[in-house]
Scaffold this motif. Structure first.
Motif, short mmCIF file in Angstrom:
data_model
loop_
_atom_site.label_atom_id
_atom_site.label_comp_id
_atom_site.label_asym_id
_atom_site.label_seq_id
_atom_site.Cartn_x
_atom_site.Cartn_y
_atom_site.Cartn_z
N MET A 1 0.83 -1.18 -0.40
CA MET A 1 -0.47 0.18 0.54
C MET A 1 1.03 1.28 0.27
SD MET A 1 -3.23 -1.06 3.23
CE MET A 1 -3.32 0.46 3.14
N THR A 2 0.57 2.54 -0.10
CA THR A 2 0.73 3.85 0.27
C THR A 2 2.18 3.84 0.65
OG1 THR A 2 0.88 3.31 1.02
CG2 THR A 2 0.55 3.73 0.45
N ARG A 3 2.25 5.34 2.10
CA ARG A 3 2.96 5.91 1.68
C ARG A 3 3.53 5.67 2.87
NH1 ARG A 3 4.69 9.26 2.11
NH2 ARG A 3 5.63 9.64 1.47
N VAL A 4 3.88 4.18 2.48
CA VAL A 4 4.07 4.33 3.95
C VAL A 4 5.42 5.15 4.13
CG1 VAL A 4 3.95 3.20 6.29
CG2 VAL A 4 1.72 2.99 5.05
N SER A 5 5.01 6.26 4.35
CA SER A 5 6.37 7.47 4.71
C SER A 5 5.84 7.19 6.34
CB SER A 5 5.45 8.91 4.99
OG SER A 5 6.46 9.31 5.07
N LEU A 6 6.71 6.60 7.20
CA LEU A 6 6.99 6.43 8.45
C LEU A 6 6.05 7.71 9.01
CD1 LEU A 6 9.43 6.48 10.58
CD2 LEU A 6 10.41 6.92 8.21
N ILE A 141 2.78 14.58 -3.79
CA ILE A 141 2.78 13.32 -3.93
C ILE A 141 3.90 13.43 -2.99
CG2 ILE A 141 3.50 11.07 -4.37
CD1 ILE A 141 0.86 11.12 -4.54
N VAL A 142 5.10 14.47 -3.57
CA VAL A 142 6.67 14.56 -2.59
C VAL A 142 6.69 15.08 -1.35
CG1 VAL A 142 9.23 14.61 -3.27
CG2 VAL A 142 6.98 13.79 -4.84
N GLY A 143 5.57 16.00 -1.56
CA GLY A 143 5.76 16.27 -0.21
C GLY A 143 4.97 16.13 0.62
N VAL A 144 3.90 15.38 0.69
CA VAL A 144 3.38 14.89 1.82
C VAL A 144 3.57 13.76 1.94
CG1 VAL A 144 1.76 12.97 1.90
CG2 VAL A 144 0.91 15.84 0.81
N GLU A 145 4.48 12.90 1.34
CA GLU A 145 5.20 12.10 2.26
C GLU A 145 6.41 12.21 2.46
OE1 GLU A 145 4.93 8.60 1.21
OE2 GLU A 145 3.17 8.69 0.59
N GLN A 215 9.04 7.22 -0.83
CA GLN A 215 8.24 6.49 -0.40
C GLN A 215 7.64 5.22 -0.76
OE1 GLN A 215 9.09 7.03 3.95
NE2 GLN A 215 10.61 7.26 2.66
N PHE A 216 8.78 4.61 -2.07
CA PHE A 216 7.79 3.57 -2.51
C PHE A 216 7.98 2.19 -1.89
CE2 PHE A 216 8.12 4.63 -8.01
CZ PHE A 216 6.91 5.85 -7.17
#
Length: 362
Positions: A1-6, A141-145, A215-216
């Motif tokens: 799934m997604t973004r996971v950006s921590l 995307i890159v900003g949120v991630e 965050q791929f």
């Protein structure tokens, strides 16, 4: 799934579904650019029979070197902090779009987004020509991630993926499904490392194993990441061009339609609105415009000309009335990056704010 950006997931755990960004990045031995030391306070998996059995089966299934695969898994560590971070929010925790939005649409991200857009204008415009994805969506995307690379995570990807593969919290309502997902990601990660000759202990990312500026996750890297700067390698930590091209490639792969809006404003005819029926499909675009209107939704003149299906997207605001938009197929595509309408709206609105700031010359 997604973004996971921590950083994304931790910040909004109270009202965001588990965000394993369905993306991936090439792991490299180079520094991540965070300047942060990796989290390293775990228990090695070297003595775990289930982990070593997984390594053997993986090597046979994917044609990998058995010794290298076992050595990699043996160096992975169980990180209790990862288990804690993956716990679902307490039952009954209210969602709040206003609060969620405030965490991503702020002056820091907007100004960083302006600088990112200015520095990478050519790549953003080329990505739009080749993939049909507007610059503001990629920038959002890159900003949120990762705030344009400022926060890319300091967990060893190997540790994060191993922990979630072998010790995913059993109390989670989707534990079996998520365990299978992360085992697939660990498999893809180790396969990528062996093909590229990179030490699997080096790449750093989020607590869910997501990597780089976008965050791929590893499986999506294998499908969608591209060498957009033409230097013969894919680097989603340090090459903004590769990041831009890969995000655009991902969206095109999931069906992004050039020129289609992401959503429209919507109101309701209070006397005849079928709110239950409108919300039943969730965020999946299901209704034609006539059927949408027949259930009591009201659209403006632009929206009624829309030719594709729509979904009623509800954004709860805690104790205040919810916000609603009519989501299109492109809105749904954004949620393939992270299964959350809140996330999708944050991406859309951050990109819009950055574009407006850029146009103002701020």
């Amino acid at each position: 799934m997604t973004r996971v950006s921590l950083f994304v997931a931790a910040a909004v755990a109270a009202f965001l579904l588990l965000p394993a960004t369905t993306l991936a990045a090439k792991a490299t031995a180079r520094k991540t650019g965070n300047g942060a030391a990796p989290v390293r306070q775990g228990t090695p998996y070297a003595t775990r029979d289930d982990a070593m059995q997984f390594a053997d089966e993986l090597a046979e299934r994917r044609g990998l070197d058995r010794g290298r695969t076992r050595a990699a898994i043996a160096q992975a560590q169980l990180l209790p902090v990862v288990v804690r971070l993956m716990q679902p929010p307490p039952a009954g925790t209210p969602k709040n779009w206003t609060l969620y939005r405030s965490r991503f649409i702020d002056a820091v991200r907007i100004q960083a987004g302006v600088r990112f857009w200015q520095a990478n204008r050519e790549a953003l415009e080329r990505a739009e020509r080749e993939y049909g994805v507007p610059p503001e969506i990629v920038v959002g995307i890159v900003g949120v991630e990762s705030i344009y690379g400022q926060q890319m995570g300091n967990f060893r990807v190997l540790d994060a993926l191993a922990t979630l593969s072998f010790d995913f919290p059993p109390a989670h309502p989707r534990a079996a499904e998520r365990t299978a997902f992360f085992r697939g990601e660990l498999e893809e990660f180790l396969a990528l490392q062996q093909r590229s000759g990179v030490d699997p202990t080096k790449p750093l990312g989020s607590y869910a194993g997501a990597m780089g500026m976008p965050q791929f996750m590893p499986s999506s890297w294998a499908r969608w990441a591209v060498d957009f700067d033409g230097d013969g390698r894919i680097d989603l930590w340090r090459s903004p061009a590769d990041v831009i091209g890969s995000v655009a490639s991902y969206f095109k792969g999931y069906g992004w339609q050039p020129g289609m809006p992401t959503h429209y404003p919507v109101t309701f005819d209070a006397e005849r609105v079928d709110m239950e029926g409108l919300l039943a499909p969730d965020i999946l675009p299901t209704f034609s415009v006539p059927s949408f209107l027949a259930r009591g939704a009201l659209l403006d003149d632009t929206a009624v000309q829309h030719t594709g299906p729509l979904a009623l997207v509800e954004l709860q605001n805690g104790n205040e009335p919810p916000s609603y938009v009519a989501g299109t197929e492109n809105f749904y595509v954004i949620t393939r990056y992270n299964w959350s309408s809140y996330y999708a709206m944050a991406v859309i609105e951050l990109g819009r704010e950055v574009r407006q700031a850029l146009q103002r010359g701020s």
